[in-house]
Each structure stands twice: as C-alpha cells, then as structure tokens.
Design a protein around this motif. Sequence first.
Motif, PDB file in Angstrom:
ATOM      1  N   TYR A 115       3.607 -56.345  -4.731  1.00 35.20           N
ATOM      2  CA  TYR A 115       3.702 -54.904  -4.545  1.00 35.20           C
ATOM      3  C   TYR A 115       5.178 -54.497  -4.491  1.00 35.20           C
TER       4      TYR A 115
ATOM      5  N   TYR B  60      -0.736 -43.173  -1.029  1.00 37.34           N
ATOM      6  CA  TYR B  60      -0.250 -44.475  -0.571  1.00 37.34           C
ATOM      7  C   TYR B  60      -0.881 -44.854   0.761  1.00 37.34           C
TER       8      TYR B  60
ATOM      9  N   THR C 273       6.231 -51.438  -4.374  1.00 32.22           N
ATOM     10  CA  THR C 273       5.835 -50.040  -4.174  1.00 32.22           C
ATOM     11  C   THR C 273       6.694 -49.315  -3.146  1.00 32.22           C
TER      12      THR C 273
ATOM     13  N   LEU D  25       1.903 -49.274   0.339  1.00 33.68           N
ATOM     14  CA  LEU D  25       1.062 -49.876  -0.686  1.00 33.68           C
ATOM     15  C   LEU D  25       0.316 -48.782  -1.429  1.00 33.68           C
TER      16      LEU D  25
ATOM     17  N   HIS E 296       4.472 -58.096  -0.474  1.00 29.74           N
ATOM     18  CA  HIS E 296       5.347 -56.968  -0.781  1.00 29.74           C
ATOM     19  C   HIS E 296       6.733 -57.525  -1.067  1.00 29.74           C
TER      20      HIS E 296
END
Length: 512
Positions: free
Chosen positions: A442, A39, A444, A207, A222
């Motif tokens: 994202y 990441y 994530t 990310l 995000h």
Amino acid sequence: MSDRIQAIAEQLGIDRDALNARFQEEREKRIRSDHSDQYRRAADGFDHLLADPFVEGKVEREPLNDEIDVLIIGAGFGGMLCAARLREQGVANLRIVEEAGDFGGTWYWNRYPGAQCDIESYCYLPLLDEIGYTPKERYSYANEIFDVAQQIAEKFDLRASACFRTRVEQVRWDDDIARWVVTTNRGDEMRARYVVTAPGSLHRAKLPGAPGLEDFQGKVFHTSRWDYNYTGGSPNDTNLDRLGDKKVAVIGTGCTAIQCVPYLAANAEHLYVFQRTPASVAERQNAPTDPDWAASLQPGWQEKRRRNFDAAMTFQSVENGVLVQDGWTSQVRGVFELLAELDPPPSAEEFAALTDLVDLKYTDDVRKRVDETVTDPETREKLKAWYRQFCKRPTFNDEYLPTFNRPNVTLVDTSETKGIERVTEKGIVVAGVEYEVDCIVYATGFDLTGSMKQRTGYDIVGEHGLTLSEAWSEGYRTFQAISVRKFPNYFMAAFGLQTPASVNITAVLDDL
C-alpha cells in the motif's frame, strides 16, 4: 488575454482553452463524491500494519512520575527543531516523547527502497549550519536523512531526555497546579509547565476504502512499514532478492510509489501498479555535492538559500537570482525570463495569465517526457498527467517511467472505476478482472484530513475540561498557528493548521 500575452501563448505552442477542457474531462473521470471517506485509517482495524519493523522486543523501563519545564510530543524534525532551539536558549529541563524507536519522524518510518527527499537537501535538511554537515547529494536518500536526525540529537543532547516507544494517551491541563499532566501507555504521569505537540503531517498511514481488505491471504504492508524480511534487502540495500518468485501489487502512484516501484520491478517476478491518477514525473537532476562548493560555504549559508528558495516559489524578486535551479523553481524562472521581454511591465491580469501559460507549458513538457520514454502507446497515454503542476505534489524521478518498458510490469488503470473495486483472498479486482498476487504494497500515503485526535490518538484537554476538539467544533482558531485560547502554555508545531504554506516544510517548522 491581451494581444501580447496571446502572442506568447502562440510562441509557446499552448492552447489554454483546449488544455483546460482536457484537465476538466480527466478530473471528472476520477473525482469521487465521498472525498476523504474513500480511505480507511490503518489504525481502524489494521493495527498489525502499524507495527514497528525496525525494533525488536520490548524495552522495559520504570514509569516516570516527575515534573519538567517543557514536554515535546514527537521526535520528527518538528519536535527536534523545537528542542534544538530551546537548547540554544538555555532550556535544559525538557523531554521528548515519541512512539517510534528513534528520532527521525517521517524519516524513521519511511525507509522503503528509493526513499528520497524531493526538496533540495541543502534547503530541506534542518540545522545543517549548526551541525556542520553538507549532504552527500543534491537530493538525499532516507538513510542519510535518518543519519542527519541522529547528528542533530547528538549535537543538542536530545537523546538522554527522550522517551522512545512511548505512546501518549492523555494531555490534560490541571487548573489546581497550573501544569500539564501527560500520561502514556508506559504508566507515566509527567507534569510539565509547557507542552508542544509536533505529530507531523505524515504521521498516520491510510488505506483504500475498498471492501475486502481483510480477506487477502497473502503478504500485506504499507510503505511506511516496509517489510525487508519479506522482500529481502534493507534500508541500506535495495536488492530485494526474496521477490524473484513473487507477484507483487502496488496500490498508489504518488511520491512514494514513484520511488519504490523501480526497485520492486527490478526484483519481482511480476509487478502490477494500480493507478487512478498518474503522477507528474519530471527529471530528478540529482548529483553528488560539489566539494569545492561545499568548502566555499560561509556561516548562514543555509538560511540564505532557504529564504531565496521560498521567495522564488512565491514569485518575489530574489537577490543574486534563483539559487535553486530545479523542477520546483522551473515555472518561476520561466516567468522571470518572459517578464524580461515585456516592456512595459505586465498588469496584474497579464502577470496571472503569464504564470498560467508557463504552468501549462511545464505540464506539456512533462507529458512529452512520457512520450519520449515509454514505448507502449496504450501505457504511455495512461501515464500522462492531465492537470496543473501543483494540483498534486509534483514528483521527480529518472527510473519510474522506464520501468513500464519492462516485460514484467503491468500498469492497471483504475480511473474508469475511480479506484480498485475490491480486494479478494487472492488479489485485487478492477473492472471485473481479478489480478492474483502474492503481496500487496500500500503506497497510499497518510491521513492529512482527520482531526488532531484521529491522527494522534489523544485529545488535548485545556482549562475547565475543554477539549481541543470542542474548541474547534465550529472551525480552527489559533493565535499565529501555534497556540489556542484556553489552552495555556500549549503550543503546536508540525501539524499544518493555519501555518504558512511552503513546499519546504522544514523551513516552516524552523520558523515556527
């Protein structure tokens, strides 16, 4: 496994050896040798993704140069709980410093469509007894949780002593004056007798580490910085009416994606969901709060309910039974039901085997739910979670799985490549195939593995210039998870180091 536990396995239809073998096979397909290095921190070169979408313009104020009793860094539930309890003890001279534009922490940032707590609201939302509030639903949505944060701030008079949109740059103990000196990006130099850091565990966005993230020419954000100007809608309106001509990609299928994917799918021209490991998605079981039940609550009700929930989650016997009847406690309740049938009571080894069987039965039922919901056979198989209930944080949702029956939704499985290969100017590449999109979302999550300095942007400097990073260079060492030797009058909350474990984090924060 004893004969009577084996009989229970057969009764439940569970082949433990076969399931464990399948779990291992699926794990090997996805696990990576680079671990957390796979990441990237959004702060490392992606500052534009961290801009606050919920405030406009810059609020000017004069720098502060003063002394206070207690300085709390962080205005999420951890910092707010600390401040509220100090207020109850008569501490008037305190200040909260927060980078965001208001109270709420996680629930300030996470206002994406469908955002909702996954622990029962009556247990999760803090200080309900104290503010005299009962949640509207069993599982509150983000706008209600944010509103509860405002009620707490009002009840305990926290707003007047808060410095929002202020980023701490240094926290240093001054040996000469025996005070902490805290400086900020606003030019502040605050001196405090006590400092409490409450940065939270869901604090810094992360990310994927795939190459090419900088190359994409479309829209990127995000989920913790949802761009409603691009999608349409608002934190109170899930009609994302500006996506009708957009091809959208969502990377990640954890707790966040489970909630926002149905809304993206309902509005986008086409939605691509990029998945490495499928989520375990059980029934949500949400419902409006029963007004008669709410009216019957007596002072102390939330504390009792929380204690009951935590006791049940650790397989302790609970007075009056398990109060929270949901997916979290289903395994516990299943074990209790089987225990009632065993005479004599099981040995420690049998109890462990019994809990294992109930866990395997639960995960089997979750996969059957996929079979019952998703129509396409190939997609159905990709959505099945082959791991134990608490291997990853389980999710609960009623709209996510049916979303994959929509003709405008494509599930892109990345397990064979162990994640997306790269991002291009036009889209995302997996297994050599480029998926062209207008927007990448994202989903994530957050950095849970970085050091405190990496996650907060500053180090704590204690006696004689010793930094917290140096003190922990050979491993974390704390006293009861809240204080550290050679860092006088310094306390930690909402950071997760060596703290008691619970799926209900706000209960732990209150105990701290």
